[in-house]
Design an enzyme around this catalytic site. Structure first.
Site, short mmCIF file in Angstrom:
data_model
loop_
_atom_site.label_atom_id
_atom_site.label_comp_id
_atom_site.label_asym_id
_atom_site.label_seq_id
_atom_site.Cartn_x
_atom_site.Cartn_y
_atom_site.Cartn_z
N HIS A 1 4.57 -3.16 -10.94
CA HIS A 1 5.59 -2.65 -10.02
C HIS A 1 5.70 -3.61 -8.84
O HIS A 1 4.90 -4.55 -8.70
CB HIS A 1 5.28 -1.23 -9.57
CG HIS A 1 4.00 -1.07 -8.79
ND1 HIS A 1 2.76 -1.35 -9.32
CD2 HIS A 1 3.77 -0.67 -7.51
CE1 HIS A 1 1.83 -1.09 -8.41
NE2 HIS A 1 2.42 -0.70 -7.30
N HIS B 1 5.35 -3.32 -5.53
CA HIS B 1 4.61 -3.24 -4.28
C HIS B 1 3.85 -4.55 -4.10
O HIS B 1 3.34 -5.14 -5.07
CB HIS B 1 3.64 -2.05 -4.29
CG HIS B 1 4.32 -0.75 -3.96
ND1 HIS B 1 3.80 0.49 -4.30
CD2 HIS B 1 5.48 -0.49 -3.30
CE1 HIS B 1 4.60 1.43 -3.86
NE2 HIS B 1 5.63 0.87 -3.26
N ASP C 1 0.98 -5.67 -3.12
CA ASP C 1 -0.38 -5.96 -3.56
C ASP C 1 -0.47 -6.18 -5.06
O ASP C 1 -1.56 -6.44 -5.59
CB ASP C 1 -1.35 -4.86 -3.11
CG ASP C 1 -0.96 -3.47 -3.58
OD1 ASP C 1 0.25 -3.20 -3.70
OD2 ASP C 1 -1.86 -2.64 -3.81
N HIS C 2 0.67 -6.11 -5.75
CA HIS C 2 0.70 -6.36 -7.19
C HIS C 2 1.60 -7.54 -7.57
O HIS C 2 1.60 -7.94 -8.74
CB HIS C 2 1.15 -5.10 -7.94
CG HIS C 2 0.20 -3.96 -7.79
ND1 HIS C 2 -0.73 -3.62 -8.75
CD2 HIS C 2 0.00 -3.09 -6.76
CE1 HIS C 2 -1.44 -2.59 -8.33
NE2 HIS C 2 -1.02 -2.26 -7.12
N HIS D 1 4.48 6.64 -10.03
CA HIS D 1 4.10 6.13 -8.71
C HIS D 1 5.27 6.40 -7.75
O HIS D 1 6.24 7.07 -8.10
CB HIS D 1 3.77 4.64 -8.82
CG HIS D 1 3.09 4.08 -7.61
ND1 HIS D 1 2.14 4.76 -6.89
CD2 HIS D 1 3.23 2.87 -6.98
CE1 HIS D 1 1.71 4.02 -5.91
NE2 HIS D 1 2.36 2.87 -5.92
N ASP E 1 -0.99 1.69 -10.62
CA ASP E 1 -0.79 2.78 -9.68
C ASP E 1 -0.02 3.95 -10.29
O ASP E 1 1.11 3.79 -10.76
CB ASP E 1 -0.04 2.26 -8.46
CG ASP E 1 -0.78 1.15 -7.74
OD1 ASP E 1 -1.65 0.53 -8.38
OD2 ASP E 1 -0.49 0.90 -6.57
N HIS F 1 -8.67 -0.38 -8.09
CA HIS F 1 -7.67 -0.10 -7.05
C HIS F 1 -8.22 0.85 -5.99
O HIS F 1 -7.59 1.82 -5.60
CB HIS F 1 -6.39 0.48 -7.69
CG HIS F 1 -5.18 0.32 -6.81
ND1 HIS F 1 -4.76 1.30 -5.93
CD2 HIS F 1 -4.29 -0.69 -6.69
CE1 HIS F 1 -3.67 0.91 -5.31
NE2 HIS F 1 -3.36 -0.30 -5.74
#
Length: 304
Positions: free
Chosen positions: A62, A64, A66-67, A142, A213, A271
């Site tokens: 996805h 976000h 941090d990914h 998520h 997530d 995570h």
């Protein structure tokens, strides 16, 4: 060929001195798949002594940061390293616009083709296949559109039983392909030699499921049923379930519940929220329901 997983980063949100955001390198049947690409991933790849040129497929769960914030820099480095082979990027709809906007504004000239596979389905679909490996999406729940990924080895070739094969002069090396594929051999007099006599069983195929997530979601269970190894996010302990639900995450106990119901071989948690200093509390909680639960170790290559 063995399958190995190297977890490059496993913490949530903010990088720390000792931990990095989500990124994994899966080596399956001589293919190298990069799964998620948080900030600093290419540095972790360097530390893992990974060959950048072998990474031809990148799967982003996805959008976000941090990914995926490490992806533009990694692609830019590919160009500086002289890459010419196409790079396939799988991720949510919008990933092409995000990356191409960055490349345009920064005048980053790739020098090789980036092939985008944008995803928007709410059901599991096969998104990659070759003669040895299949990859499927795992729809998650998520705050924004998110997929996990299921990697499966196809059934492997049978092994030639040379002790038996050598008894028959009619069987030549050129016949081995058919024998490995499970076919019987017919002698010139019409006698059928059964394949199970001439070959032995192949090594078992393995599978790996990556669940990024997500809130607790039982719809993933039939998709990941009986996988060899499951990585499942467990951002919080169960006493913060309300926060987990609100932020779109899972607790360690919930991850263990998914693992048990899916009858997976092994569960790797990940995570983790930065509020936790001692990560053993996650395995303590998960093992009450699924004993074969483990913490990840950064840069450790684990055989699946």
């Amino acid at each position: 060929m063995s399958t190995y997983l190297t977890i490059l980063g496993f913490n949530s949100a903010i990088p720390t001195i000792n931990t990095s955001p989500t990124a994994q390198l899966l080596e399956m049947e001589e293919r190298c798949f990069l799964i998620d690409c948080g900030e600093g991933t290419q540095v972790q790849l360097r530390k893992a002594k990974a060959r950048f040129s072998k990474i031809n497929h990148i799967f982003i769960s996805h959008l976000h940061g941090d990914h995926c914030f490490g992806l533009p820099g990694l692609i830019a480095s590919f160009r500086l390293l002289g890459r010419e082979a196409p790079l396939h990027v799988y991720g949510p709809k919008g990933i092409k616009k995000m990356l191409e906007t960055i490349f345009s504004i920064t005048e980053t000239h790739k020098g090789f083709e980036v092939v985008y596979h944008e995803l928007d389905k709410d059901y599991s679909e096969k998104i990659y296949e070759d003669n040895r490996v299949e990859v499927f999406t795992i729809p998650l729940d998520h705050r924004i559109y998110c997929n996990g990924y299921l990697f499966k080895e196809k059934p492997k070739d049978r092994h030639i039983n040379m002790e038996e094969v050598s008894k028959y002069s009619e069987i030549e090396t050129c016949d081995f392909h058919n024998l490995k594929a499970g076919k019987d051999f017919v002698l010139s007099d019409g006698y059928v030699l059964k394949n199970e006599i001439l070959t032995t069983d192949p090594a078992a195929s393995v599978s790996y499921a990556f669940c990024s997530d997500t809130r607790y979601l039982e719809s993933v269970i039939p998709i990941i049923k009986n996988v060899t190894v499951l990585y499942h996010e467990s951002t919080f302990l169960h006493d913060l379930k309300e926060m987990a639900d609100y932020t779109g995450h899972t607790t360690a106990l919930e991850a263990a519940t998914i693992a048990k119901k899916a009858e997976v071989g092994k569960l790797i948690l990940g995570h983790f929220s930065n509020r936790y200093g001692d990560l053993t509390v996650f395995t303590d909680e998960a093992r009450t329901f699924f004993p074969n639960s483990y913490l990840p170790k950064a840069l450790e290559s684990v055989k699946i």
